[in-house]
Design a protein around this motif. Structure first.
Motif, PDB file in Angstrom:
ATOM      1  N   ALA A  23       0.842  -1.202   0.000  1.00 23.34           N
ATOM      2  CA  ALA A  23       0.000   0.000   0.000  1.00 23.34           C
ATOM      3  C   ALA A  23       0.876   1.251   0.000  1.00 23.34           C
ATOM      4  CB  ALA A  23      -0.927  -0.007   1.216  1.00 23.34           C
ATOM      5  N   ALA A  24       1.946   1.231   0.793  1.00 25.65           N
ATOM      6  CA  ALA A  24       2.846   2.387   0.856  1.00 25.65           C
ATOM      7  C   ALA A  24       3.571   2.569  -0.476  1.00 25.65           C
ATOM      8  CB  ALA A  24       3.850   2.210   1.994  1.00 25.65           C
ATOM      9  N   ALA A  25       3.966   1.449  -1.095  1.00 20.89           N
ATOM     10  CA  ALA A  25       4.669   1.543  -2.386  1.00 20.89           C
ATOM     11  C   ALA A  25       3.727   2.105  -3.453  1.00 20.89           C
ATOM     12  CB  ALA A  25       5.198   0.173  -2.794  1.00 20.89           C
ATOM     13  N   LEU A  26       2.448   1.721  -3.381  1.00 17.08           N
ATOM     14  CA  LEU A  26       1.468   2.271  -4.331  1.00 17.08           C
ATOM     15  C   LEU A  26       1.306   3.766  -4.126  1.00 17.08           C
ATOM     16  CD1 LEU A  26      -1.259  -0.547  -4.313  1.00 17.08           C
ATOM     17  CD2 LEU A  26       0.067   0.237  -6.301  1.00 17.08           C
ATOM     18  N   LEU A  27       1.259   4.177  -2.870  1.00 13.77           N
ATOM     19  CA  LEU A  27       1.132   5.609  -2.588  1.00 13.77           C
ATOM     20  C   LEU A  27       2.334   6.368  -3.162  1.00 13.77           C
ATOM     21  CD1 LEU A  27      -0.514   7.825  -1.053  1.00 13.77           C
ATOM     22  CD2 LEU A  27       1.055   7.458   0.872  1.00 13.77           C
ATOM     23  N   ARG A  28       3.511   5.817  -2.989  1.00 14.33           N
ATOM     24  CA  ARG A  28       4.727   6.462  -3.508  1.00 14.33           C
ATOM     25  C   ARG A  28       4.670   6.603  -5.031  1.00 14.33           C
ATOM     26  NH1 ARG A  28       9.793   3.371  -1.626  1.00 14.33           N
ATOM     27  NH2 ARG A  28       8.751   1.791  -2.856  1.00 14.33           N
ATOM     28  N   GLU A  29       4.120   5.547  -5.681  1.00 15.57           N
ATOM     29  CA  GLU A  29       4.024   5.517  -7.136  1.00 15.57           C
ATOM     30  C   GLU A  29       2.983   6.529  -7.631  1.00 15.57           C
ATOM     31  OE1 GLU A  29       3.843   1.328  -8.223  1.00 15.57           O
ATOM     32  OE2 GLU A  29       2.456   1.923  -9.829  1.00 15.57           O
ATOM     33  N   GLU A  30       1.845   6.550  -6.922  1.00 15.56           N
ATOM     34  CA  GLU A  30       0.721   7.354  -7.401  1.00 15.56           C
ATOM     35  C   GLU A  30       0.788   8.800  -6.939  1.00 15.56           C
ATOM     36  OE1 GLU A  30      -2.753   5.260  -6.087  1.00 15.56           O
ATOM     37  OE2 GLU A  30      -2.142   3.396  -7.084  1.00 15.56           O
ATOM     38  N   ALA A  31       1.390   9.027  -5.790  1.00 13.64           N
ATOM     39  CA  ALA A  31       1.398  10.388  -5.236  1.00 13.64           C
ATOM     40  C   ALA A  31       2.627  10.569  -4.359  1.00 13.64           C
ATOM     41  CB  ALA A  31       0.121  10.643  -4.432  1.00 13.64           C
ATOM     42  N   PRO A  32       3.784  10.742  -4.996  1.00 10.19           N
ATOM     43  CA  PRO A  32       5.037  10.821  -4.226  1.00 10.19           C
ATOM     44  C   PRO A  32       5.003  11.883  -3.136  1.00 10.19           C
ATOM     45  CG  PRO A  32       5.469  10.908  -6.608  1.00 10.19           C
ATOM     46  CD  PRO A  32       3.987  10.888  -6.444  1.00 10.19           C
ATOM     47  N   GLU A  33       4.274  12.990  -3.381  1.00  9.69           N
ATOM     48  CA  GLU A  33       4.248  14.063  -2.373  1.00  9.69           C
ATOM     49  C   GLU A  33       3.498  13.595  -1.116  1.00  9.69           C
ATOM     50  OE1 GLU A  33       2.480  13.792  -4.963  1.00  9.69           O
ATOM     51  OE2 GLU A  33       0.431  14.507  -4.601  1.00  9.69           O
ATOM     52  N   HIS A  34       2.464  12.753  -1.308  1.00  9.17           N
ATOM     53  CA  HIS A  34       1.756  12.204  -0.144  1.00  9.17           C
ATOM     54  C   HIS A  34       2.659  11.235   0.625  1.00  9.17           C
ATOM     55  CE1 HIS A  34      -1.794  14.233  -1.123  1.00  9.17           C
ATOM     56  NE2 HIS A  34      -2.448  13.320  -1.827  1.00  9.17           N
ATOM     57  N   PHE A  35       3.358  10.399  -0.138  1.00  6.11           N
ATOM     58  CA  PHE A  35       4.282   9.457   0.501  1.00  6.11           C
ATOM     59  C   PHE A  35       5.306  10.229   1.341  1.00  6.11           C
ATOM     60  CE2 PHE A  35       8.243   6.987   0.484  1.00  6.11           C
ATOM     61  CZ  PHE A  35       7.805   5.737   0.884  1.00  6.11           C
ATOM     62  N   ALA A  36       5.855  11.292   0.751  1.00  7.53           N
ATOM     63  CA  ALA A  36       6.857  12.085   1.470  1.00  7.53           C
ATOM     64  C   ALA A  36       6.263  12.702   2.733  1.00  7.53           C
ATOM     65  CB  ALA A  36       7.422  13.169   0.551  1.00  7.53           C
ATOM     66  N   ALA A  37       5.014  13.174   2.638  1.00  4.98           N
ATOM     67  CA  ALA A  37       4.381  13.806   3.810  1.00  4.98           C
ATOM     68  C   ALA A  37       4.238  12.788   4.942  1.00  4.98           C
ATOM     69  CB  ALA A  37       3.019  14.385   3.437  1.00  4.98           C
ATOM     70  N   LEU A  38       3.881  11.553   4.600  1.00  2.86           N
ATOM     71  CA  LEU A  38       3.684  10.552   5.657  1.00  2.86           C
ATOM     72  C   LEU A  38       4.997  10.091   6.279  1.00  2.86           C
ATOM     73  CD1 LEU A  38       0.703   8.375   4.387  1.00  2.86           C
ATOM     74  CD2 LEU A  38       0.709  10.498   5.714  1.00  2.86           C
ATOM     75  N   ALA A  41      -5.398   9.619   1.453  1.00  2.79           N
ATOM     76  CA  ALA A  41      -5.052   8.881   0.228  1.00  2.79           C
ATOM     77  C   ALA A  41      -4.512   7.496   0.588  1.00  2.79           C
ATOM     78  CB  ALA A  41      -4.009   9.666  -0.568  1.00  2.79           C
ATOM     79  N   PHE A  42      -3.672   7.444   1.619  1.00  2.00           N
ATOM     80  CA  PHE A  42      -3.100   6.158   2.047  1.00  2.00           C
ATOM     81  C   PHE A  42      -4.204   5.248   2.597  1.00  2.00           C
ATOM     82  CE2 PHE A  42      -0.092   3.918   5.214  1.00  2.00           C
ATOM     83  CZ  PHE A  42       0.288   2.982   4.264  1.00  2.00           C
ATOM     84  N   ALA A  43      -5.087   5.828   3.415  1.00  4.19           N
ATOM     85  CA  ALA A  43      -6.189   5.039   3.982  1.00  4.19           C
ATOM     86  C   ALA A  43      -7.054   4.461   2.871  1.00  4.19           C
ATOM     87  CB  ALA A  43      -7.018   5.913   4.927  1.00  4.19           C
ATOM     88  N   ALA A  44      -7.302   5.267   1.843  1.00  5.67           N
ATOM     89  CA  ALA A  44      -8.141   4.792   0.728  1.00  5.67           C
ATOM     90  C   ALA A  44      -7.467   3.612   0.019  1.00  5.67           C
ATOM     91  CB  ALA A  44      -8.411   5.933  -0.247  1.00  5.67           C
ATOM     92  N   ILE A  45      -6.146   3.678  -0.127  1.00  4.66           N
ATOM     93  CA  ILE A  45      -5.437   2.559  -0.771  1.00  4.66           C
ATOM     94  C   ILE A  45      -5.584   1.285   0.058  1.00  4.66           C
ATOM     95  CG2 ILE A  45      -3.137   1.678  -1.398  1.00  4.66           C
ATOM     96  CD1 ILE A  45      -2.395   4.531  -2.260  1.00  4.66           C
TER      97      ILE A  45
END
Lengths: 527, 527
Positions: A208-223, A283-287
């Protein structure tokens, strides 16, 4: 080849016995003990080794291959994991039966490897009794007690201090994020599940985290950059840990996920930062709720789920109060699990090494006998087995001559008048893996021959020509006094039994089982 | 004032009972349950609260002060620590006597606060017996078992698997860096120390890291960004963790230090990176050896050192084999220690609240009696104490009327004919802190009056005027049947005892101890 080498690094890795304890590899000097301006005074490639003379006079010798070893990891980051979606387990989840898990180290290794690589495994047929989950944890590690106790009961409770103890659905989450150190493994053992609903779900949080990084790197960075306050508070506890939802290692690789909506307390900061965090969190929760990520299955009585609580999120569907549902759970840690797995692999590698010795050196001649060394030893093992001997004696018979495989001296040297003390060499080498019940008879099998020659005149007459020859370099028959002392030795009986199989195991062309036949027996004796 | 507010953040923190479980503060909704484009439809400051109407119709109400609460931390980073050098303890180390630590929660809180803030504390006079160290750990948390066992013996061993089990000096280090999670607390309990040498040393690893950052920021950066492989390997273990020597949180604050020269295995990477790491590592190691950082002291039998293994480095001097040195140690975790400390603070805050009630509302008139409520209750407590009553009865006598302090109804209302059920109100309020042995007599003290009036005609005659008046609104003397039922109640005896002190405690001008006198007794009863 003059590779560029980092001097302090190279010296810190000097493998000599002065620098490292040969028993455990612990370093015997402090980094501050090394001189300022340490330098390589001279270096040479010799005999497959890099030889180094240091500016302070120390000498080091490194196997050339060691220099080129690739970096590996501790197995904890995404790079050592198999990230998954539900469809990857369409053929079934990683599982094993409890009895097989206990009896067969290969099965045990497979289960632990699944937890390590995929984040989970299920044991089936685990005895349905209270506190059994603690025994499961103890097969690979140590139970971690928490405010919920040494173990906890997941069932409907009258005045629950946690949503877990109700019949409500629970969305994917990790446990105890308000602890630091968080318990890294969780076990859930099903004792009863007759309710409608109450199925278990797992989501790979790393995926799920890897998908977030792929789909929205800025969200991944924020988390990864926002420490989130996780809090749990009841009458006897007030726990808090500030950790990011996604933790990366210094190289940016996903290493831990904490995700538990229920226990996120009030984050503080400027509104813009809070907005950024909440957008990322949503976004992460939705994934984590995507159906294709969620693996659903039912735990039945006797099933025990083991999973990585720093990676997998677990969930359950709501259940009706038309039946009872009772799981017992406990926490443990992945470091011990990984250690147990590594030791199992080490044992398996040791057996591979033995097997290779049987196939390699073992195919050579055996002191002029009509059989090879491997045939001789396999015959001895088979004779012990056919005689219904205890496993440790079968192992001792099979392995009694491994001393011949070791060191620079070979059988022919022994025939030329040198006693290579192969019984001691072999026993010492085997002691890395086997206890005295196996190494004892190996160590004494030459003495047993000298003893039998002393006390049984018929026995000496039956010796093969080669064996009669080596008897002399081994010291000849024992004196009466030595024989009496030997007979009084507590290991004499086992040693004599092995010796008799040894003498019989020289029949040319006799059919023998191969080494693989003995692996389960050997594995069960390894410690 | 129209502060800019982050909508999802604000909504996620809605304190209403629909959004949060009032018992434990756990959130009752998922972040994904909130609508897309959630917005504040209307907001108003009313009555010291921010009232919000949301675009989805939900309403939230936040105390205005809550909005302005400053961010705090979980207590684990350098910002919540007191970084130290040896001279800071010139007057002595944080210590307490075992008996005082057990008996007095304030003493216990001081010890735990020292471990939390300074990284260590010493308990003196801990019984010199095997396994006692486990009991020490259980006073604030849970023992963490490792490959060394539930506890470990630090003494000279014949075939040591670790330098700790020899008589050699050991440089400052943290333990078990090859574990992840690393044990965050260590306890060392001295059972014997008659050897020459073998003193203990501590170095504040956070201070050392902060010095490195100050003196050589590039070295500090190198250590925080390089995962170092820590390895321990023996017959039954193969542990490895790749973690930086200095771990910072996402905001760059020092959060953990791992430092153990012995178990650093081979780091891999380009020579330039290895050079950079080794330069930084050597600089950091040199700082940890500065004499001004090292606090040396001797552990004598009965001393138990508790320290933060993610922060403090511990060391020992070599010792001669002219005497025996034997420590028993175990590991535990700081999260439970912090929780225990927070609960102790919470209890202390509750007593502060009670003390303030005695001084405030308690100074008011007591139903027309000649004493104030506080005087009445303090007299009752003193009478119980003078009678040699058990602590729980002294507490019940002291607190029996706290129900009068609570809620909107005051004594005068009761005098005007309303029974405010102050015995139940008081008992319920006290139940947050005290067990049934205290709350039971409080709950029954009005019933005990009605009982005594029924079974002891003399008793009623002795009631004060006000008490005779309230007897009527309380239901009058019990019927014969009710009195029999009351007498059969297991708590009747205690309730009657409290009631008798209650009646006597109305003497104008009688000297009374103040509330503070009763705090140690109350604290010992809090759970």
């Amino acid at each position: 080849m003059t590779t560029e080498l980092s001097p302090y690094w190279l010296r810190d890795n000097c493998p000599c016995a002065e620098c490292r304890d040969p028993r455990n590899g612990q370093k015997l000097f402090q980094i501050t003990d090394l001189p300022q301006d340490l330098a390589i005074a001279a270096r040479a490639e010799l005999d497959g080794h890099l030889e180094v003379l240091w500016s302070d006079g120390h000498r080091s010798r490194y196997p050339s291959g060691w220099l080129a070893v690739e970096a590996d990891g501790d197995g904890r980051t995404e790079s050592d994991k198999r990230l998954w979606a539900a469809a990857d387990f369409a053929h079934g989840v990683p599982e094993a039966h409890w009895e097989a898990y206990l009896a067969d180290p290969a099965e045990r290794a497979a289960v632990l490897a699944a937890v390590s690589r995929s984040g989970f495994a299920v044991l089936r047929g685990v005895p349905v009794r209270e506190r059994q989950v603690l025994e499961v944890a103890q097969t690979f590690g140590y139970v971690r007690a928490t405010n919920y106790g040494e173990l906890f009961d997941v069932r409907v409770e009258p005045d629950p201090n946690n949503l877990a103890f109700t019949s409500a659905a629970i969305a994917p989450h990790t446990d105890n994020p308000y602890r630091d150190p968080v318990p890294t493994l969780q076990l859930l053992h099903c004792l009863e599940n007759s309710a409608t609903g109450g199925d278990s779900g797992l989501v790979d949080g790393f995926r799920a985290a890897a998908l977030l990084r792929e789909e929205a790197p800025e969200h991944f960075a924020a988390l990864t950059r926002t420490p989130v306050p996780f809090v749990f508070r009841d009458r006897v506890s007030e726990l808090r840990a500030d950790r990011p939802l996604i933790e990366v290692d210094p190289l940016g690789r996903i290493r831990e996920v904490r995700f538990n909506n229920r226990s996120i307390a009030t984050l503080r900061g400027p509104a813009a930062e809070l907005d950024a965090f909440y957008a990322a969190y949503r976004a992460f929760a939705a994934i984590t709720l995507r159906p294709e990520l969620r693996l659903d299955f039912r735990l039945d009585p006797g099933d025990c789920l083991i999973f990585d609580n720093t990676r997998l999120m677990h969930a359950r569907t709501a259940f009706a109060q038309d039946g009872r549902r009772h799981l017992q759970g406990c926490y443990a840690d992945v470091d011990s699990l990984a250690s147990t797995l590594a030791v199992l692999h080490r044992r398996s590698a040791a057996l591979d090494e033995l097997e290779a010795l049987f196939a390699g050196e073992g195919a050579g001649e055996y002191l002029g006998e009509a059989v090879t060394m491997a045939e001789h030893m396999l015959q001895a093992g088979a004779l012990a087995e056919a005689a219904g001997a205890a496993p440790h004696l079968v192992a001792a018979a099979l392995l009694h001559d491994v001393g011949h495989f070791q060191g620079a001296l070979h059988g022919r040297d022994l025939m030329h008048g040198q006693d290579n003390r192969h019984s001691d060499t072999g026993a010492d080498w085997l002691a890395r893996w086997f206890g005295p019940e196996v190494t004892g008879p190996v160590r004494l099998h030459v003495a047993a021959k000298r003893y039998l020659c002393a006390v049984e005149p018929d026995y000496r007459a039956r010796l093969s020509e080669a064996s009669e020859y080596t008897l002399r370099v081994q010291g000849g028959p024992m004196s009466e006094q030595d024989a009496a002392a030997f007979a009084a030795h507590p290991g004499a009986r086992d040693a004599v039994a092995v010796r008799r199989w040894d003498e019989q195991a020289k029949e040319a062309g006799a059919p023998v089982p191969d080494f693989a036949h003995f692996r389960p027996l050997l594995t069960s004796l390894m410690r």
